[in-house]
Design a protein around this motif. Structure first.
Motif, PDB file in Angstrom:
ATOM      1  N   ILE A 136      76.736  43.826  41.283  1.00 28.40           N
ATOM      2  CA  ILE A 136      77.081  43.854  39.865  1.00 28.40           C
ATOM      3  C   ILE A 136      78.216  42.875  39.618  1.00 28.40           C
ATOM      4  O   ILE A 136      79.222  42.864  40.348  1.00 28.40           O
ATOM      5  CB  ILE A 136      77.477  45.270  39.424  1.00 28.40           C
ATOM      6  CG1 ILE A 136      76.291  46.214  39.596  1.00 28.40           C
ATOM      7  CG2 ILE A 136      77.937  45.274  37.975  1.00 28.40           C
ATOM      8  CD1 ILE A 136      76.599  47.640  39.236  1.00 28.40           C
ATOM      9  N   THR A 137      78.073  42.059  38.603  1.00 31.31           N
ATOM     10  CA  THR A 137      79.079  41.071  38.226  1.00 31.31           C
ATOM     11  C   THR A 137      79.666  41.454  36.888  1.00 31.31           C
ATOM     12  O   THR A 137      78.943  41.847  35.968  1.00 31.31           O
ATOM     13  CB  THR A 137      78.450  39.673  38.144  1.00 31.31           C
ATOM     14  OG1 THR A 137      77.826  39.365  39.392  1.00 31.31           O
ATOM     15  CG2 THR A 137      79.494  38.629  37.809  1.00 31.31           C
ATOM     16  N   LEU A 138      81.006  41.334  36.780  1.00 30.80           N
ATOM     17  CA  LEU A 138      81.701  41.556  35.512  1.00 30.80           C
ATOM     18  C   LEU A 138      82.146  40.205  34.976  1.00 30.80           C
ATOM     19  O   LEU A 138      82.888  39.469  35.644  1.00 30.80           O
ATOM     20  CB  LEU A 138      82.903  42.479  35.697  1.00 30.80           C
ATOM     21  CG  LEU A 138      82.598  43.932  36.048  1.00 30.80           C
ATOM     22  CD1 LEU A 138      83.882  44.702  36.293  1.00 30.80           C
ATOM     23  CD2 LEU A 138      81.827  44.581  34.923  1.00 30.80           C
ATOM     24  N   GLY A 139      81.709  39.834  33.832  1.00 31.09           N
ATOM     25  CA  GLY A 139      82.093  38.577  33.234  1.00 31.09           C
ATOM     26  C   GLY A 139      81.095  38.159  32.184  1.00 31.09           C
ATOM     27  O   GLY A 139      80.131  38.874  31.894  1.00 31.09           O
ATOM     28  N   ALA A 152      71.018  42.471  19.695  1.00 33.32           N
ATOM     29  CA  ALA A 152      71.054  43.929  19.796  1.00 33.32           C
ATOM     30  C   ALA A 152      72.491  44.386  19.644  1.00 33.32           C
ATOM     31  O   ALA A 152      73.431  43.584  19.617  1.00 33.32           O
ATOM     32  CB  ALA A 152      70.472  44.398  21.129  1.00 33.32           C
ATOM     33  N   SER A 153      72.673  45.689  19.520  1.00 39.75           N
ATOM     34  CA  SER A 153      74.015  46.244  19.374  1.00 39.75           C
ATOM     35  C   SER A 153      74.743  46.179  20.703  1.00 39.75           C
ATOM     36  O   SER A 153      74.143  46.244  21.784  1.00 39.75           O
ATOM     37  CB  SER A 153      73.927  47.693  18.892  1.00 39.75           C
ATOM     38  OG  SER A 153      73.148  48.454  19.787  1.00 39.75           O
ATOM     39  N   ALA A 154      76.053  46.047  20.633  1.00 40.30           N
ATOM     40  CA  ALA A 154      76.888  45.915  21.832  1.00 40.30           C
ATOM     41  C   ALA A 154      76.745  47.153  22.705  1.00 40.30           C
ATOM     42  O   ALA A 154      76.695  48.277  22.224  1.00 40.30           O
ATOM     43  CB  ALA A 154      78.351  45.705  21.440  1.00 40.30           C
ATOM     44  N   LEU A 166      74.291  44.729  30.124  1.00 41.10           N
ATOM     45  CA  LEU A 166      74.652  45.436  28.903  1.00 41.10           C
ATOM     46  C   LEU A 166      75.026  44.396  27.862  1.00 41.10           C
ATOM     47  O   LEU A 166      75.795  43.473  28.149  1.00 41.10           O
ATOM     48  CB  LEU A 166      75.821  46.390  29.152  1.00 41.10           C
ATOM     49  CG  LEU A 166      75.571  47.490  30.180  1.00 41.10           C
ATOM     50  CD1 LEU A 166      76.833  48.316  30.389  1.00 41.10           C
ATOM     51  CD2 LEU A 166      74.425  48.381  29.764  1.00 41.10           C
ATOM     52  N   VAL A 167      74.464  44.496  26.671  1.00 39.38           N
ATOM     53  CA  VAL A 167      74.679  43.482  25.632  1.00 39.38           C
ATOM     54  C   VAL A 167      76.171  43.378  25.347  1.00 39.38           C
ATOM     55  O   VAL A 167      76.839  44.388  25.054  1.00 39.38           O
ATOM     56  CB  VAL A 167      73.906  43.852  24.360  1.00 39.38           C
ATOM     57  CG1 VAL A 167      74.187  42.844  23.257  1.00 39.38           C
ATOM     58  CG2 VAL A 167      72.410  43.905  24.654  1.00 39.38           C
ATOM     59  N   PRO A 168      76.772  42.137  25.454  1.00 38.34           N
ATOM     60  CA  PRO A 168      78.223  41.986  25.219  1.00 38.34           C
ATOM     61  C   PRO A 168      78.564  42.171  23.742  1.00 38.34           C
ATOM     62  O   PRO A 168      77.718  42.107  22.864  1.00 38.34           O
ATOM     63  CB  PRO A 168      78.499  40.562  25.699  1.00 38.34           C
ATOM     64  CG  PRO A 168      77.182  39.858  25.562  1.00 38.34           C
ATOM     65  CD  PRO A 168      76.133  40.877  25.845  1.00 38.34           C
ATOM     66  N   ALA A 169      79.863  42.388  23.506  1.00 34.75           N
ATOM     67  CA  ALA A 169      80.332  42.601  22.136  1.00 34.75           C
ATOM     68  C   ALA A 169      80.213  41.341  21.295  1.00 34.75           C
ATOM     69  O   ALA A 169      80.128  41.414  20.072  1.00 34.75           O
ATOM     70  CB  ALA A 169      81.784  43.101  22.140  1.00 34.75           C
ATOM     71  N   GLY A 170      80.226  40.181  21.907  1.00 36.20           N
ATOM     72  CA  GLY A 170      80.110  38.932  21.173  1.00 36.20           C
ATOM     73  C   GLY A 170      79.773  37.804  22.123  1.00 36.20           C
ATOM     74  O   GLY A 170      79.761  37.976  23.362  1.00 36.20           O
ATOM     75  N   PRO A 226      82.949  39.343  28.040  1.00 40.33           N
ATOM     76  CA  PRO A 226      82.582  39.838  29.373  1.00 40.33           C
ATOM     77  C   PRO A 226      81.732  41.099  29.262  1.00 40.33           C
ATOM     78  O   PRO A 226      81.858  41.869  28.328  1.00 40.33           O
ATOM     79  CB  PRO A 226      83.930  40.129  30.015  1.00 40.33           C
ATOM     80  CG  PRO A 226      84.860  40.381  28.874  1.00 40.33           C
ATOM     81  CD  PRO A 226      84.409  39.496  27.766  1.00 40.33           C
ATOM     82  N   THR A 227      80.879  41.282  30.259  1.00 37.66           N
ATOM     83  CA  THR A 227      80.022  42.470  30.325  1.00 37.66           C
ATOM     84  C   THR A 227      79.595  42.653  31.766  1.00 37.66           C
ATOM     85  O   THR A 227      79.923  41.837  32.642  1.00 37.66           O
ATOM     86  CB  THR A 227      78.804  42.334  29.412  1.00 37.66           C
ATOM     87  OG1 THR A 227      78.097  43.569  29.406  1.00 37.66           O
ATOM     88  CG2 THR A 227      77.868  41.228  29.867  1.00 37.66           C
TER      89      THR A 227
END
Length: 437
Positions: free
Chosen positions: A82-85, A98-100, A116-120, A124-125
């Protein structure tokens, strides 16, 4: 041969045969349409079963992947695989709207990116790469079907078999993860069975046989025409005899009806006559006056008439609008309905006042106990019953006090009880005086 052909053409041009031919063609078309719809429904059911089996196989692993991504984003700590970024640029442009925070998957060559769909854009996600072959191993289509895994916006993630091998036809879609990941089953409808084509052909053959039989029947009917004319003459003579007999019987019937009507009209009390078929045939004016206007008519059924009459011999159980009668069978099988005079039975006033006094004396302690115990619903029921008794004997003060108690709330119920207890002695005294008088 030419004469027989012309005869066949005349039969074919006959209206009923044309209509029968049109009906056979219409039914054949409907049968073919129904067979086609049945094949489509079978294909749809097969596609649904294939998609349901694949959805069940994928659901557990997809829920695990989604849970791992959400745990990694919540703890802000990457774990194995799993990568965070931010998402890669090529994936970011292809990611569906889609929704964040919503789970999604995108095909990336031989891999599938789950994220997971990022906030913008550029936010990062949590995301991870999965081999496309590992996901396609779960897509095991039933024979004759194909499967397609799709994510948000209907974007394809994996297919089995390959896209060029997917047959067209009925499709059934099921969600693996509600709103995020779904699987679609595709099945090709089968062909129409041969027997479906055989049925219209058999019907047309039967129609041709009917045409030939119709031609033979036309020849036979000409030979029978002379015998039919003689038979019609005999029947006409018989009809004349029957008509004469019917006129005689009708005249006798009219005479009997006039005699019955005169007899009933002279009856000393309300009366009506029911014939052998249990229908009203005669009545007098006094009988008609005792029933609603417009009810009586000739041939009125006995059951309908008895709804408005009281035939019981005991105490009256129906209202005064139902006149009391008795039914008397006659020797010829008919029945006479005769009115019965009423004898009123008045109840003793002293007995009624005594019963009212006893009821009030019995319920007064119960009312006091219910008020003091705070049981307002029970107190209102007792007060309502007592108020009905008091109003029947014009005990106005007690009636008013009981009505006040019925409407009183918790604060004023005790004061209302005091008014009832104050009015009670005078009411009981009035009942006792009236009873002695």
């Amino acid at each position: 041969m030419a004469v027989r052909d012309r005869g066949l053409l005349r039969v074919l041009a006959h209206g009923p045969f044309l209509g029968l031919g049109a009906i056979i063609i219409l039914l054949g078309g409907l049968l073919l349409h129904q067979a086609s719809r049945t094949a489509e429904q079978s294909a749809l059911a097969l596609a649904g079963r294939s998609a349901a089996r694949a959805a069940l196989a994928l659901k557990g692993d997809m829920l695990t992947i989604e849970a791992r991504l959400r745990d990694a984003r919540q703890s802000a700590r990457a774990s194995a695989g799993i990568t965070l970024g931010p998402l890669p640029a090529e994936i970011r442009s292809a990611a569906p709207a889609a929704s964040a925070g919503q789970f999604a998957m995108v095909r990336d060559g031989d891999d599938v990116l789950a994220f997971l769909v990022p906030a913008g854009p550029g936010a990062p996600t949590a995301w991870m790469n999965l081999p496309a072959s590992a996901i396609e191993d779960f897509l095991v289509p039933l024979p004759g079907t194909a499967l397609r895994l799709f994510s948000l916006g209907g974007e394809p993630v994996a297919t089995r078999p390959e896209p060029e091998g997917i047959p067209g036809g009925a499709t059934a879609s099921l969600w693996v993860l509600e709103g995020s990941l779904g699987v679609e089953g595709i099945a090709q409808p089968g062909g129409i069975p041969a027997w479906v084509w055989f049925v219209p052909a058999l019907a047309i053959g039967a129609l041709v046989m009917a045409f030939r039989e119709r031609m033979a029947g036309a020849h036979r009917s000409r030979h029978k025409l002379g015998a039919l004319r003689a038979s019609l003459a005999r029947h006409a003579a018989q009809l004349s005899v029957n008509e004469a007999r019917m006129r005689l019987s009708q005249s006798a019937r009219v005479a009997v009806e006039r005699r019955d009507a005169a007899l009933i009209e002279a009856w000393p009390c309300p009366a009506a006559l029911i014939d052998l078929s249990e229908r009203l045939c005669a009545w007098n004016e006094s009988f008609a006056a005792s029933l609603p206007e417009g009810l009586l008519r000739r041939d009125l059924q006995l059951g309908m008439l008895l709804r408005h009459l009281d035939t019981r011999t005991g105490p009256r159980r129906r209202g005064p609008q139902h006149p009391r009668v008795r039914i008397i069978p006659l020797a010829d099988g008919s029945r006479l309905i005769e009115g019965v005079e009423e004898t009123a039975q008045a109840a003793s006033p002293d007995l009624a006042r005594g019963l009212c006094r006893d009821e009030l004396e019995t319920r007064a302690p119960l009312l006091r106990d219910a008020v003091l115990a705070g049981r307002l619903d029970a107190a209102r029921e007792i007060a309502h019953a007592m108020r009905g008794l008091a109003s029947n004997f014009a005990l106005l003060e007690l009636t008013k006090a009981l009505e006040t108690l019925e409407r009183a709330g918790e604060e004023g119920v005790k004061a209302a009880l005091a008014e009832v207890e104050a009015a009670m002695p005078a009411a009981l005294q009035r009942l006792a005086v009236s009873q002695r008088a």
